[in-house]
Design a protein around this motif. Sequence first.
Motif, short mmCIF file in Angstrom:
data_model
loop_
_atom_site.label_atom_id
_atom_site.label_comp_id
_atom_site.label_asym_id
_atom_site.label_seq_id
_atom_site.Cartn_x
_atom_site.Cartn_y
_atom_site.Cartn_z
N THR A 115 -40.26 -1.99 65.90
CA THR A 115 -38.98 -2.01 64.91
C THR A 115 -38.97 -0.82 63.92
O THR A 115 -37.95 -0.03 63.99
N LEU A 116 -40.28 -0.48 63.34
CA LEU A 116 -40.12 0.41 62.61
C LEU A 116 -40.08 1.79 63.31
O LEU A 116 -39.41 2.76 62.76
N VAL B 85 -49.64 -11.48 61.05
CA VAL B 85 -49.29 -12.66 61.51
C VAL B 85 -48.00 -12.19 62.52
O VAL B 85 -47.90 -12.38 63.72
N LEU B 86 -46.80 -11.65 62.04
CA LEU B 86 -45.53 -11.27 62.83
C LEU B 86 -45.71 -10.28 63.32
O LEU B 86 -46.10 -9.08 63.13
N PRO B 87 -45.28 -10.37 64.61
CA PRO B 87 -45.38 -9.02 65.77
C PRO B 87 -44.04 -8.24 65.43
O PRO B 87 -43.15 -8.70 64.98
N GLY B 88 -44.34 -7.07 65.92
CA GLY B 88 -43.12 -6.28 66.05
C GLY B 88 -42.95 -5.03 65.11
O GLY B 88 -41.90 -4.50 65.14
N PHE B 89 -43.92 -5.16 64.36
CA PHE B 89 -43.72 -3.99 63.26
C PHE B 89 -43.63 -2.75 63.87
O PHE B 89 -42.90 -1.93 63.49
#
Lengths: 287, 302
Positions: free
Chosen positions: A25-26, A18-22
């Motif tokens: 950011t990682l 569901v949440l974007p940006g993994f």
Amino acid sequence: MTSLPIAAPAKRRTPAKVLPGFNLTLGFTIFYLSLIVLIPLSALLFKTFTLTWDQFVTAVTGPRVMASYRLTFGASLIAALVNVFFGLLVAWVLVRYDFFGKKIVDALVDLPFALPTAVAGISLTALLAGNGWVGQYLEPMGIVLAFNPNGVVIALIFIGLPFVVRTVQPVLEDTEKELEEAATCLGATRWQTFSKVIFPSVAPALLTGFAMAFARAIGEYGSVIFIAGNMPMISEITPLIIIGKLEQYDYAGATAVALVMLVVSFVLLLVINALQTWQRRRSGAPA
Amino acid sequence: MSTGMTSKKVQAGTTEARWIRYSLIGLALTFMFLFLVLPLAAVFTEALRKGLDAYLEALQEPDAWSAIRLTLITAAIAVPMNLVFGVAAAWAIAKYEFKGKSVLTTLVDLPFSVSPVVAGLIYVLMFGAQGWFGPWLQAHDIKIIFAVPGIILATVFVTFPFIARELIPLMQAQGNDEEQAAIVLGATGWQTFWYVTLPNIKWGLIYGVILCNARAMGEFGAVSVVSGHIRGQTNTMPLHVEILYNEYQSVAAFAVASLLALLALVTLVIKSVIEWQHDKDMKASADTPPERPLASTPDALA
């Protein structure tokens, strides 16, 4: 929080979908970590490899270096033990008792975190030197606390003070009064209640605080060098040995000693992590 | 009075006799006074030893000014860098599960346990004249060690974990529910971050930033190794304090030190205000009835 192993697999998949940006950011985290921390630290390792084993051993076990280990580890140990005792006392007083100015005292505990180490160093020196506010009364009695190993211990007590207080305080706040009441009802004296009921519940936090204060003390430089007097073999701490070797352009020797310190601090970091996990499991486990 | 008596009797099993209480408070306050209040008071007393004029004069010295300027520049670059990193690292670590997460968390904390002197040394080994990039940097006439970039790098290293370690536990405790709701309702990732996550973490964020800033401005050991101590050029405030002190210019040294002590006091005040604010928020939310009693395990339903 972490004691729900059954719910974990379900948790593991849903957020990633569901949440974007993994990836962003990682990716940035690993890039920045490598650039600032990992690659420079690996330089230390590679530089040490330019030494032969014999050279390395000579660099890290010279008599002056050995004397500095004894001072650094000894003074750090004493300071951390003093902090365990007074840290528990201060945490206890702040959690259990009411007195005038408590909020200010509570805020002041963090002063060693906020005060630059060089400022702490010169101010402790000014206090404890023979003509200082405290030194002028102690020196006639034969107690010299500046420009010798005693000064190192004093500075390290100052630096490590908040660690024990801040790790023990939340645990003391969470201890259940019901257990103490039960102990009292069953006929325990107040001291028995403390030593058999309260102390075991704060012991892991106390140990964590001790390890943190000890780890911080070993690497400390700024507050110590002003008050230590820095006499070779007597009051020279290990970080100062590194600086001394650098100033003589002995980069390999400085690196070798730095590697020893780095390994020690890495081991301590792992110990602290293990202690914290243990502490969390003990406080998180259902009674 | 009578209620006081009864409550004391009820409490007798879970507190100590009055004389023990008072002596413990006394002992704790004496310790705090000797180790915290006295050193703090000594900074200001020594700075004002020769009067206010000498104090102000010491602060107007051009070398002191350039040290103050360099310290401000360093913090102005190092803190935002670690702020961006802290938010990114906390988002990655707190919002997702992945392999090697605990290793990553440990590595983020690593700079805290490295001695400041070692932190400075590693950059000398990278960028110094005999370091990995030394010859290349010299050929291109770029100075990092014994210059401002080295000071900034060393400061970034020692303040590296501050903001991340404030945010990670905070964002973990808050979970993903609100963000997931925002995404489901059609918000973009950035909108979700700005309007949902950021308001939730703002106190922790400010908390981390002020602690990071205090350390960035006050760092001594790491900066001392890479600075080269060139007066008026590569001296930060703590280094300038050291030079003045070693030159027996006690009043001037403590005058600059008093500015740093003021910074520490301001940091503590802001920090306490944030904590009290947070406690108030927690109490307020504890007083409102929960909308969902089982809110702690919503994922089991999903």
